[in-house]
Design a protein around this motif. Sequence first.
Motif, PDB file in Angstrom:
ATOM      1  N   ILE A 124      -0.210  -5.893  -6.294  1.00 44.99           N
ATOM      2  CA  ILE A 124      -1.556  -5.504  -6.528  1.00 44.99           C
ATOM      3  C   ILE A 124      -2.500  -6.438  -5.351  1.00 44.99           C
ATOM      4  CG2 ILE A 124      -3.674  -5.002  -7.748  1.00 44.99           C
ATOM      5  CD1 ILE A 124      -1.651  -4.633  -9.968  1.00 44.99           C
ATOM      6  N   SER A 125      -3.119  -5.812  -4.570  1.00 42.97           N
ATOM      7  CA  SER A 125      -4.233  -6.901  -4.164  1.00 42.97           C
ATOM      8  C   SER A 125      -5.227  -7.558  -4.896  1.00 42.97           C
ATOM      9  CB  SER A 125      -4.509  -6.236  -2.787  1.00 42.97           C
ATOM     10  OG  SER A 125      -5.522  -5.157  -3.302  1.00 42.97           O
ATOM     11  N   ALA A 126      -5.473  -8.762  -4.683  1.00 45.85           N
ATOM     12  CA  ALA A 126      -6.524  -9.437  -5.594  1.00 45.85           C
ATOM     13  C   ALA A 126      -7.520 -10.244  -4.734  1.00 45.85           C
ATOM     14  CB  ALA A 126      -5.643 -10.508  -6.377  1.00 45.85           C
ATOM     15  N   THR A 127      -8.934 -10.209  -4.893  1.00 44.04           N
ATOM     16  CA  THR A 127      -9.668 -10.877  -4.372  1.00 44.04           C
ATOM     17  C   THR A 127     -10.471 -11.852  -5.559  1.00 44.04           C
ATOM     18  OG1 THR A 127     -10.371  -9.444  -2.619  1.00 44.04           O
ATOM     19  CG2 THR A 127     -11.839 -10.855  -3.327  1.00 44.04           C
ATOM     20  N   ILE A 128     -10.360 -13.035  -5.342  1.00 42.86           N
ATOM     21  CA  ILE A 128     -11.028 -14.030  -6.326  1.00 42.86           C
ATOM     22  C   ILE A 128     -12.300 -14.659  -5.625  1.00 42.86           C
ATOM     23  CG2 ILE A 128     -10.474 -15.924  -7.935  1.00 42.86           C
ATOM     24  CD1 ILE A 128      -8.539 -13.545  -8.026  1.00 42.86           C
ATOM     25  N   VAL A 129     -13.402 -14.641  -6.753  1.00 44.18           N
ATOM     26  CA  VAL A 129     -14.791 -15.220  -6.112  1.00 44.18           C
ATOM     27  C   VAL A 129     -14.600 -16.734  -7.031  1.00 44.18           C
ATOM     28  CG1 VAL A 129     -17.194 -15.184  -6.294  1.00 44.18           C
ATOM     29  CG2 VAL A 129     -15.920 -13.326  -6.127  1.00 44.18           C
ATOM     30  N   MET A 130     -14.658 -17.580  -6.194  1.00 42.81           N
ATOM     31  CA  MET A 130     -14.379 -18.998  -6.516  1.00 42.81           C
ATOM     32  C   MET A 130     -15.450 -20.022  -6.251  1.00 42.81           C
ATOM     33  SD  MET A 130     -10.202 -19.666  -6.251  1.00 42.81           S
ATOM     34  CE  MET A 130     -10.447 -21.285  -7.403  1.00 42.81           C
ATOM     35  N   PRO A 131     -15.635 -21.017  -7.134  1.00 43.60           N
ATOM     36  CA  PRO A 131     -16.788 -21.865  -6.809  1.00 43.60           C
ATOM     37  C   PRO A 131     -16.417 -22.956  -5.737  1.00 43.60           C
ATOM     38  CG  PRO A 131     -15.852 -22.379  -8.910  1.00 43.60           C
ATOM     39  CD  PRO A 131     -15.455 -21.221  -8.665  1.00 43.60           C
TER      40      PRO A 131
END
Length: 336
Positions: free
Chosen positions: A108-115
């Motif tokens: 599964i493709s994953a996008t992570i919003v990180m500080p």
Amino acid sequence: MTNPSPQLSPAPSAREATRAPTRKGVLRAAAKVSALVPHTPLLALELPEGGTVWCKAECLQPMGAFKIRGAWHRLTELTEEERARGVVAVSSGNHAQGVAWAARRLGISATIVMPADAPEVKLSETRRLGAQVVLYERLTQSRDAIAAEICAAQGSVLVHAYGDPWVIEGQGSTGVELASQMDCFAGGPPTRIVAPCGGGGLASGLALACPDAEIVPVEPEGWDDVTRSLAGGAIVGVGASPPATACDALQTMATYPINFAVMTSRGMRGVAVSEAEVRAAQIHAFRKLRLVVEPGGAAALAAVLAGKVPYDGRTAVILSGGNVDPAAFAKVIVQS
């Protein structure tokens, strides 16, 4: 400073909006996790003042934190159509790695919003696991708003770090393992479980997994919104100027109603710990258990060592993560 509240987060899907986490779901998640990875060790720790607490070493998970549990349960519950659209998560690093690890294994493709100020070890490992990382400024931008925009643009499914029923159930699998281990080694299930707390996903899951145990969420001072929310009977946010903390994994702006409902139903009371108390706990875990525990992962142990939480022969402490920057950890140990 932007102060996100639960209402500013991406709207849940119709399937999520009508679902509450359940103990049945926790048990299903526990079966999945048991088939995926070995149980993490339960270690007896003798305290300086006498007595023993039992430490669940979640810092030894394949990606270094308990977050693999909720991520795996959530992603394996997606429909085929949802899997095809990919997932989006927001995280300072441990949930990010959990989602990235599970997504890679499931294709599964994953996008992570990180500080942008997340520890480099967490940023680099999330990328290594194949996720796309989108950076944001912790004190001036809303990570939830950014995630909502990505979800809308890509049609992706949000996998929230704590405000998601499947994630809560997955984290609760920690308690299922813990209860079985303590039955064997401590003479009975836990009477009290002390756990690090960011948004309350782990505390909520543990409450469902171990209905007869007292659950004590522990937060860093200045980021103790859950503690204040539980004391006041209503959700409150961290505020406009939270202090700096080494506990990056526990820096959440506010809990969610889904977590708050579980925690208040159990009459939980939270505890806050200082930065010095957290460092002392990291040092103690290293010296006595030979474990590397990150600051946020050591918060629960800090509360016990500082005398802020009572303990008996069946008190358990969750060491929730070990993804610490090597130089920062070395500095803590050398200066001790």
